[in-house]
Design a protein around this motif. Structure first.
Motif, short mmCIF file in Angstrom:
data_model
loop_
_atom_site.label_atom_id
_atom_site.label_comp_id
_atom_site.label_asym_id
_atom_site.label_seq_id
_atom_site.Cartn_x
_atom_site.Cartn_y
_atom_site.Cartn_z
N GLY A 90 0.77 -1.24 0.00
CA GLY A 90 0.00 0.00 0.00
C GLY A 90 0.80 1.28 0.00
N ALA A 91 2.08 1.21 -0.41
CA ALA A 91 2.89 2.43 -0.49
C ALA A 91 2.27 3.41 -1.48
N ASP A 92 2.36 4.69 -1.18
CA ASP A 92 1.73 5.71 -2.02
C ASP A 92 2.60 6.12 -3.20
N ILE A 93 3.90 6.14 -2.99
CA ILE A 93 4.85 6.54 -4.03
C ILE A 93 5.97 5.51 -4.05
N ILE A 94 6.30 5.01 -5.22
CA ILE A 94 7.35 4.00 -5.36
C ILE A 94 8.26 4.40 -6.50
N GLY A 95 9.55 4.37 -6.26
CA GLY A 95 10.46 4.74 -7.33
C GLY A 95 11.89 4.41 -7.01
N SER A 96 12.76 4.82 -7.92
CA SER A 96 14.20 4.61 -7.75
C SER A 96 14.90 5.90 -8.17
N ASP A 97 15.56 5.89 -9.32
CA ASP A 97 16.23 7.11 -9.78
C ASP A 97 15.23 8.24 -10.02
N ASP A 98 14.04 7.89 -10.51
CA ASP A 98 13.03 8.90 -10.78
C ASP A 98 12.58 9.59 -9.49
N LEU A 99 12.49 8.82 -8.40
CA LEU A 99 12.09 9.39 -7.12
C LEU A 99 13.18 10.32 -6.59
N ILE A 100 14.43 9.91 -6.73
CA ILE A 100 15.55 10.76 -6.29
C ILE A 100 15.56 12.07 -7.08
N GLU A 101 15.28 11.98 -8.37
CA GLU A 101 15.24 13.19 -9.21
C GLU A 101 14.14 14.14 -8.74
N ASP A 102 12.97 13.58 -8.40
CA ASP A 102 11.87 14.41 -7.90
C ASP A 102 12.28 15.11 -6.59
N ILE A 103 12.95 14.36 -5.71
CA ILE A 103 13.38 14.93 -4.43
C ILE A 103 14.39 16.06 -4.67
N SER A 104 15.30 15.86 -5.63
CA SER A 104 16.31 16.88 -5.94
C SER A 104 15.68 18.17 -6.42
N LYS A 105 14.47 18.05 -6.99
CA LYS A 105 13.74 19.23 -7.47
C LYS A 105 12.84 19.83 -6.40
N GLY A 106 12.92 19.23 -5.19
CA GLY A 106 12.11 19.76 -4.08
C GLY A 106 10.70 19.22 -4.05
N LYS A 107 10.44 18.16 -4.79
CA LYS A 107 9.12 17.56 -4.82
C LYS A 107 9.02 16.53 -3.70
N LEU A 108 8.61 17.02 -2.53
CA LEU A 108 8.53 16.16 -1.35
C LEU A 108 7.06 15.97 -0.97
N VAL A 109 6.37 15.14 -1.74
CA VAL A 109 4.93 14.96 -1.53
C VAL A 109 4.66 13.69 -0.74
N PHE A 110 5.41 13.49 0.33
CA PHE A 110 5.23 12.32 1.18
C PHE A 110 5.58 12.72 2.62
N ASP A 111 5.10 11.89 3.55
CA ASP A 111 5.36 12.14 4.97
C ASP A 111 6.52 11.31 5.51
N VAL A 112 6.72 10.13 4.92
CA VAL A 112 7.79 9.22 5.35
C VAL A 112 8.42 8.60 4.12
N LEU A 113 9.75 8.50 4.17
CA LEU A 113 10.48 7.85 3.08
C LEU A 113 11.14 6.59 3.62
N VAL A 114 10.84 5.46 2.97
CA VAL A 114 11.43 4.16 3.34
C VAL A 114 12.34 3.72 2.20
N ALA A 115 13.49 3.18 2.56
CA ALA A 115 14.44 2.75 1.52
C ALA A 115 15.08 1.41 1.89
N THR A 116 15.46 0.65 0.88
CA THR A 116 16.20 -0.57 1.12
C THR A 116 17.68 -0.20 1.30
N PRO A 117 18.44 -0.97 2.07
CA PRO A 117 19.85 -0.63 2.33
C PRO A 117 20.70 -0.46 1.07
#
Length: 225
Positions: free
Chosen positions: A88-115
């Motif tokens: 039930g994760a709301d946002i799922i990504g890899s490089d695309d998610l990192i790119e969004d974050i780099s642009k200041g697109k933080l549309v989530f409350d918690v970020l979970v990542a694999t090691p």
């Protein structure tokens, strides 16, 4: 707002402490805003926040949740993305998610990542860190058990951590919650904090406990609960 807060403060004995259930009833009574206020607990510790061996930090699943569903983003690859989607994760990504974050697109409350993808987050650490969104193993947000982490966060798992003043601030529910549910959540959280006492800490561990609503006054709670 000033008049409303003044009226709420008249109901509270600023120099006294209340039994937990009494404090919960009072915090609900003083939550008079036009929205469903969040109830938060504030625990003043006797630990030295400048000492790494006296940092108090952990996670706990509250039995009744916190009254809101957090938006969970997952940074992962391959099968772990499918696991995140199933949980039930709301946002799922890899490089695309990192790119969004780099642009200041933080549309989530918690970020979970694999090691295995944590190294990729180094380029956006300065964006995530100040906002408290950087995944951390101690908070359970760096894990290969992605499905379990997402499910627990959705149900009401919260992180507790002392700030630079040695105070823990944690949401424990909403003003609309029944008194007993707020009481249950608070007791479970306090038990976890007590168990997390650093072995190097001498003297009084918990100095004070108070609860408050988003727009309400602080109410001190007896430590013998």
């Amino acid at each position: 707002m000033g008049k409303r807060l003044n009226e709420a403060e008249k109901l509270v004995d600023k120099n006294g402490t209340y039994k937990l259930l009494e404090a919960v009833a009072l915090v609900k009574e003083t939550a008079t805003a036009k929205f469903d206020e969040t109830i938060e607990i504030h625990i003043k510790l006797g630990s030295d926040p400048k000492r790494s061996d006296q940092m108090v930090r952990g996670t706990i699943s509250l039995p009744h949740g916190i009254g809101r569903t957090r938006k969970i983003a997952v940074l992962a690859k391959g099968e772990k993305q499918k696991e995140a989607e199933a949980a039930g994760a709301d946002i799922i990504g890899s490089d695309d998610l990192i790119e969004d974050i780099s642009k200041g697109k933080l549309v989530f409350d918690v970020l979970v990542a694999t090691p295995d993808v944590m190294k990729d987050l180094s380029m956006v650490a300065k964006i995530l860190g100040p906002k408290g969104l950087m995944p951390n193993p101690k908070s359970g947000t760096v894990t290969f058990e992605i499905g379990r982490a997402v499910e627990e966060l959705k149900k009401g798992r919260v992180e507790y951590k002392n700030d630079s003043f040695g105070i823990i601030h944690v949401p424990v529910g909403k003003a609309s919650f029944e008194k007993e549910k707020l009481e249950d959540n608070i007791k479970i959280l306090l038990e976890a904090v007590v168990k997390a006492k650093p072995s190097s800490l001498k003297g009084q561990y918990i100095k004070s406990i108070s609860i408050s609503s988003t727009m309400g006054p602080g109410i001190f709670v007896e430590q013998k609960i």
